[in-house]
Design a protein around this motif. Structure first.
Motif, PDB file in Angstrom:
ATOM      1  N   ARG A   1       0.953  -1.502  -0.030  1.00 35.73           N
ATOM      2  CA  ARG A   1       0.246  -0.049  -0.418  1.00 35.73           C
ATOM      3  C   ARG A   1       0.733   0.702   0.025  1.00 35.73           C
ATOM      4  NH1 ARG A   1      -5.157  -0.127   0.099  1.00 35.73           N
ATOM      5  NH2 ARG A   1      -6.195  -2.376   1.274  1.00 35.73           N
ATOM      6  N   GLY A   2       0.981   1.872  -0.981  1.00 40.44           N
ATOM      7  CA  GLY A   2       1.565   2.973  -1.603  1.00 40.44           C
ATOM      8  C   GLY A   2       0.669   3.900  -2.192  1.00 40.44           C
ATOM      9  N   GLY A   3       1.890   5.025  -2.877  1.00 45.27           N
ATOM     10  CA  GLY A   3       1.126   5.742  -3.689  1.00 45.27           C
ATOM     11  C   GLY A   3       0.544   7.006  -3.075  1.00 45.27           C
ATOM     12  N   ARG A   4      -0.324   8.086  -3.599  1.00 42.07           N
ATOM     13  CA  ARG A   4      -0.578   9.589  -2.690  1.00 42.07           C
ATOM     14  C   ARG A   4      -1.898   8.443  -2.205  1.00 42.07           C
ATOM     15  NH1 ARG A   4      -3.114  12.910  -6.890  1.00 42.07           N
ATOM     16  NH2 ARG A   4      -4.823  12.207  -6.340  1.00 42.07           N
ATOM     17  N   ARG A   5      -2.483   7.457  -2.964  1.00 44.00           N
ATOM     18  CA  ARG A   5      -3.954   7.885  -1.810  1.00 44.00           C
ATOM     19  C   ARG A   5      -3.827   6.086  -0.924  1.00 44.00           C
ATOM     20  NH1 ARG A   5      -8.156   8.252  -6.759  1.00 44.00           N
ATOM     21  NH2 ARG A   5      -7.957  10.481  -6.561  1.00 44.00           N
ATOM     22  N   ARG A   6      -2.426   5.909  -0.721  1.00 46.13           N
ATOM     23  CA  ARG A   6      -2.423   4.683  -0.155  1.00 46.13           C
ATOM     24  C   ARG A   6      -3.139   2.674  -0.907  1.00 46.13           C
ATOM     25  NH1 ARG A   6       1.900   6.681   0.959  1.00 46.13           N
ATOM     26  NH2 ARG A   6       2.348   7.888   3.239  1.00 46.13           N
ATOM     27  N   ASP A   7      -3.053   2.858  -2.574  1.00 45.68           N
ATOM     28  CA  ASP A   7      -3.945   2.256  -3.124  1.00 45.68           C
ATOM     29  C   ASP A   7      -3.487   1.143  -4.244  1.00 45.68           C
ATOM     30  OD1 ASP A   7      -3.621   3.891  -4.774  1.00 45.68           O
ATOM     31  OD2 ASP A   7      -5.158   3.822  -5.815  1.00 45.68           O
ATOM     32  N   ARG A   8      -1.941   1.008  -3.149  1.00 37.32           N
ATOM     33  CA  ARG A   8      -1.434   0.507  -5.105  1.00 37.32           C
ATOM     34  C   ARG A   8       0.498  -0.200  -4.114  1.00 37.32           C
ATOM     35  NH1 ARG A   8      -1.596   3.665  -9.686  1.00 37.32           N
ATOM     36  NH2 ARG A   8      -3.650   4.395  -8.321  1.00 37.32           N
ATOM     37  N   ALA A   9       0.576  -0.706  -4.759  1.00 38.02           N
ATOM     38  CA  ALA A   9       2.087  -1.826  -4.201  1.00 38.02           C
ATOM     39  C   ALA A   9       3.612  -0.982  -4.804  1.00 38.02           C
ATOM     40  CB  ALA A   9       2.007  -2.836  -4.678  1.00 38.02           C
ATOM     41  N   VAL A  10       3.855  -0.197  -4.297  1.00 38.69           N
ATOM     42  CA  VAL A  10       5.093   1.064  -4.672  1.00 38.69           C
ATOM     43  C   VAL A  10       6.519   0.251  -3.891  1.00 38.69           C
ATOM     44  CG1 VAL A  10       3.202   2.693  -4.616  1.00 38.69           C
ATOM     45  CG2 VAL A  10       4.974   1.802  -2.928  1.00 38.69           C
ATOM     46  N   ALA A  11       7.473   0.696  -5.121  1.00 37.72           N
ATOM     47  CA  ALA A  11       8.901   0.186  -4.450  1.00 37.72           C
ATOM     48  C   ALA A  11       9.628   1.668  -4.906  1.00 37.72           C
ATOM     49  CB  ALA A  11       9.441  -1.314  -4.993  1.00 37.72           C
ATOM     50  N   VAL A  12      10.663   1.509  -3.888  1.00 38.77           N
ATOM     51  CA  VAL A  12      11.526   2.907  -3.857  1.00 38.77           C
ATOM     52  C   VAL A  12      12.931   2.417  -3.497  1.00 38.77           C
ATOM     53  CG1 VAL A  12      12.385   4.862  -1.752  1.00 38.77           C
ATOM     54  CG2 VAL A  12       9.948   4.236  -2.244  1.00 38.77           C
ATOM     55  N   ALA A  13      14.074   2.787  -4.211  1.00 33.27           N
ATOM     56  CA  ALA A  13      15.541   3.003  -4.737  1.00 33.27           C
ATOM     57  C   ALA A  13      15.720   4.360  -3.532  1.00 33.27           C
ATOM     58  CB  ALA A  13      15.586   2.880  -6.483  1.00 33.27           C
ATOM     59  N   GLY A  14      16.724   4.435  -2.899  1.00 33.92           N
ATOM     60  CA  GLY A  14      17.084   5.475  -2.091  1.00 33.92           C
ATOM     61  C   GLY A  14      18.395   5.295  -2.307  1.00 33.92           C
ATOM     62  N   ASN A  15      18.965   6.378  -1.042  1.00 33.94           N
ATOM     63  CA  ASN A  15      20.238   6.317  -0.429  1.00 33.94           C
ATOM     64  C   ASN A  15      20.163   7.248   1.119  1.00 33.94           C
ATOM     65  OD1 ASN A  15      22.918   7.267   0.250  1.00 33.94           O
ATOM     66  ND2 ASN A  15      23.084   6.697  -2.249  1.00 33.94           N
ATOM     67  N   SER A  16      20.802   6.475   1.394  1.00 31.53           N
ATOM     68  CA  SER A  16      20.737   6.795   3.767  1.00 31.53           C
ATOM     69  C   SER A  16      21.920   7.163   4.134  1.00 31.53           C
ATOM     70  CB  SER A  16      20.430   5.265   4.735  1.00 31.53           C
ATOM     71  OG  SER A  16      21.843   4.211   3.702  1.00 31.53           O
ATOM     72  N   ALA A  17      22.937   7.322   3.203  1.00 31.03           N
ATOM     73  CA  ALA A  17      23.821   8.209   3.106  1.00 31.03           C
ATOM     74  C   ALA A  17      23.316  10.069   3.964  1.00 31.03           C
ATOM     75  CB  ALA A  17      24.470   8.966   2.098  1.00 31.03           C
ATOM     76  N   PRO A  18      23.807  10.489   4.968  1.00 29.11           N
ATOM     77  CA  PRO A  18      23.446  11.741   5.451  1.00 29.11           C
ATOM     78  C   PRO A  18      23.514  12.414   4.662  1.00 29.11           C
ATOM     79  CG  PRO A  18      25.065  11.131   6.767  1.00 29.11           C
ATOM     80  CD  PRO A  18      25.195   9.605   5.437  1.00 29.11           C
ATOM     81  N   TYR A  19      24.364  12.855   3.701  1.00 28.25           N
ATOM     82  CA  TYR A  19      24.610  14.100   2.433  1.00 28.25           C
ATOM     83  C   TYR A  19      23.830  13.686   1.577  1.00 28.25           C
ATOM     84  CZ  TYR A  19      28.613  10.971   1.666  1.00 28.25           C
ATOM     85  OH  TYR A  19      29.523   9.841   1.893  1.00 28.25           O
ATOM     86  N   ALA A  20      22.958  12.494   1.074  1.00 32.34           N
ATOM     87  CA  ALA A  20      22.796  12.155  -0.385  1.00 32.34           C
ATOM     88  C   ALA A  20      21.633  13.108  -0.878  1.00 32.34           C
ATOM     89  CB  ALA A  20      21.642  10.793   0.009  1.00 32.34           C
ATOM     90  N   ARG A  21      21.244  14.169   0.094  1.00 30.25           N
ATOM     91  CA  ARG A  21      20.567  14.973  -0.228  1.00 30.25           C
ATOM     92  C   ARG A  21      21.404  15.932  -1.142  1.00 30.25           C
ATOM     93  NH1 ARG A  21      17.175  18.973   3.629  1.00 30.25           N
ATOM     94  NH2 ARG A  21      15.135  18.662   1.737  1.00 30.25           N
ATOM     95  N   TRP A  22      22.041  16.386  -1.190  1.00 26.23           N
ATOM     96  CA  TRP A  22      23.368  17.333  -1.787  1.00 26.23           C
ATOM     97  C   TRP A  22      24.027  16.674  -3.126  1.00 26.23           C
ATOM     98  CZ3 TRP A  22      22.868  17.045   4.321  1.00 26.23           C
ATOM     99  CH2 TRP A  22      22.112  18.667   4.218  1.00 26.23           C
ATOM    100  N   VAL A  23      24.789  15.488  -2.721  1.00 28.20           N
ATOM    101  CA  VAL A  23      25.167  15.138  -4.103  1.00 28.20           C
ATOM    102  C   VAL A  23      23.852  14.909  -5.065  1.00 28.20           C
ATOM    103  CG1 VAL A  23      25.575  12.355  -5.175  1.00 28.20           C
ATOM    104  CG2 VAL A  23      26.661  13.350  -2.497  1.00 28.20           C
ATOM    105  N   GLU A  24      22.444  14.813  -4.649  1.00 29.53           N
ATOM    106  CA  GLU A  24      21.594  14.802  -5.454  1.00 29.53           C
ATOM    107  C   GLU A  24      21.329  15.825  -5.948  1.00 29.53           C
ATOM    108  OE1 GLU A  24      18.868  12.210  -8.384  1.00 29.53           O
ATOM    109  OE2 GLU A  24      20.449  11.329  -6.949  1.00 29.53           O
TER     110      GLU A  24
END
Length: 109
Positions: free
Chosen positions: A65-88
């Protein structure tokens, strides 16, 4: 010849969007994005106190249950490094690398 009729079931479509099959496909695509992101991720130079931390911090999660309405399957790829936001997205001193954006453009198909 009789025309074929189709009547959509909103409940059935909802069940399909939350099914294990759709979640598995979203997870497969997220894993591809993660692999591409790891291959193009920048690694710090000699002055970097944590060389390779960004490259080794990619992750993938999924849920039914994900997405804006929590009505569909979702998968997320992300980065947990503390500075990932600034690299991106970059800063006023460092250019944006857009690693996940570029990886999604290449591997998200």
């Amino acid at each position: 010849m009789a025309a074929a009729k189709f009547k959509m079931s909103k409940r059935g479509v909802g069940q399909l969007l939350r099914s294990e099959m759709v979640e598995a496909e979203m997870l497969r695509r997220a894993e591809i994005i993660k692999g591409v992101a790891e291959s193009i991720a920048p690694v710090g130079g000699a002055g970097d106190p944590h060389p390779g931390l960004y490259k080794s911090s990619f992750y993938v999660t999924s849920r039914k249950r994900g997405g804006r309405r929590r009505d569909r399957a979702v998968a997320v790829a992300g980065n947990s490094a503390p500075y990932a936001r600034w690299v991106e997205f970059g800063t006023d001193r460092v250019r944006a690398h857009h690693v996940l954006l570029r990886a999604a453009a290449v591997g998200g198909r």
